[in-house]
Design an enzyme around this catalytic site. Structure first.
Site, mmCIF file in Angstrom:
data_model
loop_
_atom_site.group_PDB
_atom_site.id
_atom_site.type_symbol
_atom_site.label_atom_id
_atom_site.label_comp_id
_atom_site.label_asym_id
_atom_site.label_seq_id
_atom_site.Cartn_x
_atom_site.Cartn_y
_atom_site.Cartn_z
ATOM 1 N N GLU A 117 -5.367 -28.325 36.593
ATOM 2 C CA GLU A 117 -5.105 -26.812 37.333
ATOM 3 C C GLU A 117 -4.096 -26.073 36.339
ATOM 4 O OE1 GLU A 117 -6.555 -25.792 39.645
ATOM 5 O OE2 GLU A 117 -7.303 -27.590 40.608
ATOM 6 N N ASP B 184 -8.311 -19.428 45.270
ATOM 7 C CA ASP B 184 -8.301 -18.805 44.173
ATOM 8 C C ASP B 184 -9.109 -17.577 44.201
ATOM 9 O OD1 ASP B 184 -11.007 -19.524 44.064
ATOM 10 O OD2 ASP B 184 -11.030 -20.545 41.950
ATOM 11 N N TYR C 115 -1.487 -21.697 45.000
ATOM 12 C CA TYR C 115 -2.735 -22.427 44.654
ATOM 13 C C TYR C 115 -2.557 -23.555 44.056
ATOM 14 C CZ TYR C 115 -6.720 -23.636 42.034
ATOM 15 O OH TYR C 115 -7.852 -24.327 41.902
#
Length: 306
Positions: free
Chosen positions: A49, A150, A132
């Site tokens: 991520e 996102d 996120y």
């Protein structure tokens, strides 16, 4: 046909269900990405991520494999020098992410016994982790039920539910918009989160949406309205060529190759001397570069690590 302009926050209280069709579509069309494999682990998901922020998947996959081979646990990365993290980051861009990931590894090691935490609040307390990333780790690594939003997800919701060509600027209400669409079952919710992201990445793209391949085209408000041009208020990224970002990248590329180098020798032939000096100063402020007695080097000390 015309359609009133909506924002992403204007999601109706009872939107048409998207989850069943999207989950089925995802099962047949999802890309085989490493971080989606069930045995990948929370650390691998967290690293992925960090790397995927503003960086294409095809550039991330080889760097991610190298990173996890070198540092398979948070403790392994925490024991390394911050300079090693910046060097290993190579050309992924936005190198502060490497420092943030290193700091997060130190925090995970010190606060959580080397185990990536599961709770969103604990994840948000780590360096470099926002709404996120915290929810992505909780959902995709641990299977918990949270909305994950996102850019791709926001575009899917804006079109299918809001009837707009593009989403507005990011807002915390985006999480509520996604929450209202989530299935109640944890597993289905995780699949739906991933499916919405995948649909936006592969089908419901910003410039050339492939509505003929969309599993929810029959319930898309934007399509039903005749694809109105509702404007695009997204912030545009400045050009890279000639930017301070390019200058910073050139400086870091030199420092990755040498342990230390006199400051006057770092990209000495750069056409804009003031830009070069400004870039060096900003790298020092960001902790990506250390200045010691007229030389520059990648960060080694506690200042950068913590």
């Amino acid at each position: 046909m015309t359609c009133a302009t909506h924002t992403l926050e204007d999601v109706p209280a009872s939107p048409p269900p998207l989850a069943p069709a999207l989950i089925d579509w995802f099962g047949a069309h999802a890309r085989d990405l490493p971080w989606r494999r069930p045995d990948y682990g929370a650390w691998g998901v967290l690293v992925s991520e960090f790397m995927l922020q503003q960086t294409p998947v095809n550039r991330v996959i080889p760097r991610l494999a190298q990173w996890l081979e070198r540092w398979p646990t948070p403790a392994a990365l925490a024991a390394a020098a911050p300079a090693d993290a910046v060097r290993q980051w190579a050309n992924l861009g936005y190198p502060r992410r490497a420092l943030w990931l290193h700091r997060a590894a130190v925090e995970i090691t010190d606060r959580h016994g080397g185990v990536v935490p599961r709770e969103v609040a604990d994840l948000l307390a780590l360096t470099g982790i926002g709404d996120y990333t915290a929810r992505a780790v909780a959902v995709f690594a641990y299977g918990d039920r949270h909305p994950v939003v996102d850019t791709n997800t926001r575009r899917v919701i804006a079109r299918a539910i809001g009837g707009t060509a593009h989403p507005g600027p990011p807002h915390r209400r985006d999480l509520q918009a996604m929450s209202e669409l989530l299935p109640l079952d944890d597993h289905d919710a995780a699949r739906f989160n991933a499916a919405a992201m995948e649909l936006g990445a592969l089908v419901c793209t910003a410039r050339a949406p492939r509505c003929d391949a969309c599993p929810v085209a029959d319930r898309c408000a934007w399509r039903a309205a005749g694809y109105p041009d509702t404007g695009d208020t997204r912030r545009r990224q400045a050009a890279y060529e000639g930017s301070d970002r390019q200058t910073r990248g050139a400086i870091l590329a030199v420092l990755r190759e040498r342990t230390e180098i006199p400051e006057d020798e770092v990209i000495a032939d750069w056409p804009d001397r003031a830009q070069r000096d400004r870039a060096i100063d900003s790298l020092i402020v960001d902790g990506l570069v250390e200045a010691i007695e007229g030389t520059l080097r990648l960060p080694h000390g506690d200042r950068a690590a913590r």
